[in-house]
Write a protein that holds these residues in place. Structure first.
Motif, PDB file in Angstrom:
ATOM      1  N   GLU A   1       0.832  -1.206   0.000  1.00 28.01           N
ATOM      2  CA  GLU A   1       0.000   0.000   0.000  1.00 28.01           C
ATOM      3  C   GLU A   1       0.870   1.261   0.000  1.00 28.01           C
ATOM      4  N   ILE A   2       1.930   1.255   0.808  1.00 32.52           N
ATOM      5  CA  ILE A   2       2.792   2.431   0.911  1.00 32.52           C
ATOM      6  C   ILE A   2       3.551   2.648  -0.397  1.00 32.52           C
ATOM      7  N   VAL A   3       4.020   1.577  -1.013  1.00 32.35           N
ATOM      8  CA  VAL A   3       4.718   1.702  -2.293  1.00 32.35           C
ATOM      9  C   VAL A   3       3.808   2.332  -3.343  1.00 32.35           C
ATOM     10  N   ASN A   4       2.581   1.839  -3.440  1.00 30.49           N
ATOM     11  CA  ASN A   4       1.632   2.381  -4.419  1.00 30.49           C
ATOM     12  C   ASN A   4       1.303   3.839  -4.131  1.00 30.49           C
ATOM     13  N   TYR A   5       1.181   4.160  -2.855  1.00 27.93           N
ATOM     14  CA  TYR A   5       0.899   5.541  -2.453  1.00 27.93           C
ATOM     15  C   TYR A   5       2.049   6.462  -2.865  1.00 27.93           C
ATOM     16  N   LEU A   6       3.284   6.018  -2.651  1.00 25.22           N
ATOM     17  CA  LEU A   6       4.439   6.868  -2.960  1.00 25.22           C
ATOM     18  C   LEU A   6       4.588   7.100  -4.460  1.00 25.22           C
TER      19      LEU A   6
ATOM     20  N   VAL B   1       7.780   8.680  -6.660  1.00 25.41           N
ATOM     21  CA  VAL B   1       8.972   7.877  -6.400  1.00 25.41           C
ATOM     22  C   VAL B   1       8.547   6.419  -6.295  1.00 25.41           C
ATOM     23  N   SER B   2       9.280   5.526  -6.948  1.00 20.06           N
ATOM     24  CA  SER B   2       8.995   4.097  -6.855  1.00 20.06           C
ATOM     25  C   SER B   2      10.094   3.403  -6.067  1.00 20.06           C
ATOM     26  N   VAL B   3       9.694   2.689  -5.015  1.00 19.66           N
ATOM     27  CA  VAL B   3      10.628   1.937  -4.183  1.00 19.66           C
ATOM     28  C   VAL B   3      10.129   0.492  -4.106  1.00 19.66           C
ATOM     29  N   ASN B   4      10.806  -0.352  -3.327  1.00 20.25           N
ATOM     30  CA  ASN B   4      10.445  -1.765  -3.238  1.00 20.25           C
ATOM     31  C   ASN B   4       9.642  -2.067  -1.979  1.00 20.25           C
ATOM     32  N   ALA B   5       8.619  -2.894  -2.126  1.00 24.61           N
ATOM     33  CA  ALA B   5       7.840  -3.349  -0.982  1.00 24.61           C
ATOM     34  C   ALA B   5       8.591  -4.439  -0.240  1.00 24.61           C
TER      35      ALA B   5
ATOM     36  N   ARG C   1      12.395  -1.089   0.781  1.00 25.27           N
ATOM     37  CA  ARG C   1      13.795  -1.011   0.346  1.00 25.27           C
ATOM     38  C   ARG C   1      13.895   0.145  -0.632  1.00 25.27           C
ATOM     39  N   ILE C   2      14.775   1.099  -0.315  1.00 25.73           N
ATOM     40  CA  ILE C   2      15.003   2.239  -1.198  1.00 25.73           C
ATOM     41  C   ILE C   2      16.421   2.164  -1.732  1.00 25.73           C
ATOM     42  N   VAL C   3      16.558   2.221  -3.053  1.00 27.29           N
ATOM     43  CA  VAL C   3      17.876   2.194  -3.684  1.00 27.29           C
ATOM     44  C   VAL C   3      18.399   3.624  -3.786  1.00 27.29           C
ATOM     45  N   LEU C   4      19.474   3.900  -3.067  1.00 26.54           N
ATOM     46  CA  LEU C   4      20.055   5.237  -3.038  1.00 26.54           C
ATOM     47  C   LEU C   4      21.104   5.427  -4.128  1.00 26.54           C
ATOM     48  N   GLY C   5      21.465   4.352  -4.813  1.00 23.43           N
ATOM     49  CA  GLY C   5      22.557   4.407  -5.766  1.00 23.43           C
ATOM     50  C   GLY C   5      22.177   4.857  -7.158  1.00 23.43           C
ATOM     51  N   VAL C   6      20.909   5.170  -7.382  1.00 25.09           N
ATOM     52  CA  VAL C   6      20.478   5.577  -8.720  1.00 25.09           C
ATOM     53  C   VAL C   6      20.869   7.027  -9.003  1.00 25.09           C
ATOM     54  N   TYR C   7      20.951   7.377 -10.290  1.00 26.57           N
ATOM     55  CA  TYR C   7      21.243   8.736 -10.768  1.00 26.57           C
ATOM     56  C   TYR C   7      22.650   9.190 -10.357  1.00 26.57           C
ATOM     57  N   LYS C   8      23.300   9.926 -11.249  1.00 28.78           N
ATOM     58  CA  LYS C   8      24.629  10.445 -10.952  1.00 28.78           C
ATOM     59  C   LYS C   8      24.592  11.648 -10.008  1.00 28.78           C
ATOM     60  N   ASP C   9      23.498  12.387 -10.062  1.00 29.71           N
ATOM     61  CA  ASP C   9      23.381  13.625  -9.300  1.00 29.71           C
ATOM     62  C   ASP C   9      22.888  13.330  -7.886  1.00 29.71           C
ATOM     63  N   ASN C  10      23.705  13.607  -6.901  1.00 24.41           N
ATOM     64  CA  ASN C  10      23.302  13.388  -5.508  1.00 24.41           C
ATOM     65  C   ASN C  10      22.022  14.131  -5.161  1.00 24.41           C
ATOM     66  N   GLN C  11      21.878  15.354  -5.678  1.00 22.74           N
ATOM     67  CA  GLN C  11      20.734  16.172  -5.311  1.00 22.74           C
ATOM     68  C   GLN C  11      19.436  15.550  -5.788  1.00 22.74           C
ATOM     69  N   ARG C  12      19.480  14.867  -6.925  1.00 18.62           N
ATOM     70  CA  ARG C  12      18.259  14.220  -7.426  1.00 18.62           C
ATOM     71  C   ARG C  12      17.786  13.145  -6.455  1.00 18.62           C
ATOM     72  N   VAL C  13      18.730  12.452  -5.845  1.00 14.81           N
ATOM     73  CA  VAL C  13      18.381  11.437  -4.854  1.00 14.81           C
ATOM     74  C   VAL C  13      17.833  12.100  -3.586  1.00 14.81           C
ATOM     75  N   VAL C  14      18.483  13.168  -3.155  1.00 14.47           N
ATOM     76  CA  VAL C  14      18.011  13.890  -1.966  1.00 14.47           C
ATOM     77  C   VAL C  14      16.607  14.432  -2.201  1.00 14.47           C
TER      78      VAL C  14
END
Length: 403
Positions: free
Chosen positions: A343-348, A354-358, A371-384
């Protein structure tokens, strides 16, 4: 026709006829990006941005232009690559191995994981899996007709091992312990006490240990110990390694297995039937990567920054918490006070874009987590920014529910 399939395939759904929750099944996950959704559920470093270091790119392009590029490498792998891997194993993993007898190159670590398990599991064999854990650990055993026995890891024990918990689950049908170390999804780096428990149990009960070390490269606060280097365990351990996570080379599909020559002899004999041969050009590119891995320092700096920002942002959300990640570029978030993980994943997806893992996909103990993958995207700010969107959305959810 599905009725003619084995049970594990008969129940499987790949997204053609129904919605599939797992991010790595079907194409619906990638479709979300076209709708402006930040994809933080696929453990592919810096995806979708370009991140290949120039010296690896050069080696790959030059090899593709070489006459050898369209031809097979031997199914057991490029000999020079195995020599470079042996040097790395001695330096980092404290394993002194013969590159011609103890290393097998695989087309990625997922196929390597499957092949590491395959020689040992008959119908009804029980496999202990510390859980929460990587979903393929459970699936591979089920496909082979084995029985998954989850060994619960407790947050209050920092997800480390407890001897009694293991001992109580071992039966005369137990064949194997299947471990992901560092753990995916909890990021736990199992300590010397835990690995001593593990090695003693494996020896005492005459078990096989399969250890997937895909996330071994970045361990921030705790020493990383390779289980196969523990006294008495190498002869009964198959270790699975990857270039995908630490070097950010997921798309090149190169991994490797390390084990005793007694086990490896049978693996060499069957590699061509199960794995085929790993991509010739990509193996040569990995030689360049191992000869100059200095680029990994930049990756580590980015991942270290992100885990600390995630810890700060997530723990500022009322009724939500996470431990500081110990390895890699994942974080494991407790949202049990807000609802179930699906439910929380679908809500987010809807409210935070933002799509994360249930957590439910990670076995026993996974429900109530993300589970949230923090390693995506080259730009740190995009992750923040994505983490801040998650925070705002979860605060709004609680305000609407009067939590």
């Amino acid at each position: 026709m599905k009725e003619k399939m084995i049970e594990a395939f008969k129940k499987a759904e790949g997204g053609l006829f129904s919605a599939v929750e797992k991010a790595d099944v079907g194409s619906s996950y990638q479709e979300m990006e076209k709708q402006g959704v930040s994809l933080m559920g696929w453990a592919d470093p810096f995806m979708p941005d370009y991140s290949m270091p120039p010296h690896i790119e050069t080696a790959l392009i030059e090899t593709i232009k070489n006459p050898i590029a369209p031809h097979y490498t031997a199914p057991i792998g490029n000999e020079k690559l195995k020599e470079k891997i042996a040097e790395k194993l001695l330096k980092y993993n404290k394993l002194d191995v013969n590159p011609s007898r103890n290393i097998l190159i695989t087309p990625g670590s997922d196929s390597g994981l499957y092949f590491a398990i395959l020689p040992f599991i008959n119908d009804g064999d029980e496999v202990l899996i510390p859980s929460p854990s990587y979903p393929n650990n459970f699936l591979d055993i089920q496909i082979m007709g084995g029985k998954v026995v989850s060994v619960p890891l407790k947050e209050e024990n920092n997800y480390q091992f407890e001897r009694e918990t293991f001992e109580n689950l071992i039966t005369d049908k137990t064949k194997m312990i299947l471990l992901t170390h560092p753990n995916n999804p909890t990021t736990t780096v199992f300590n010397l006490e835990s690995l001593t428990i593990l090695s003693e149990l494996v020896i005492k009960h005459d078990l096989i240990l399969v250890c997937d070390q895909a996330f071994e490269d970045y361990c921030y606060d705790n020493e990383f110990i390779t289980p196969a280097a523990m006294p008495g365990t190498f002869e009964r351990t198959i270790t699975v390694f990857s270039f995908s996570k630490g070097m950010g080379l997921s798309g090149l599909r190169v991994g490797y297995l390390v084990c005793s020559d007694v086990i490896m002899d049978s693996m060499f004999a069957n590699a061509v039937s199960v794995l085929g041969a790993t991509n010739t050009a990509c193996q040569i590119a990995m030689i360049a990567a191992l000869e100059n891995p200095s680029f990994m320092k930049e990756f580590e700096s980015a991942f270290d920054f992100r885990r600390k920002k995630a810890y700060e942002i997530i723990n500022s959300i009322p009724n939500v918490s996470m431990q500081l990640p110990e390895s890699g570029f994942l974080c494991w978030v407790d949202i049990s006070k807000l609802g179930n993980s699906t439910e929380i994943v679908n809500y987010l997806v809807t409210e935070a874009k933002v799509s994360v893992n249930a957590g439910v996909n990670y076995g026993a103990g996974g429900e109530g987590h993300l589970r949230i993958v923090l390693g995506v995207y080259k730009d740190n700010q995009r992750v923040v920014d994505a983490l801040l969107n998650i925070k705002d959305a979860l605060i709004r959810l609680q305000e609407n529910k009067n939590v």
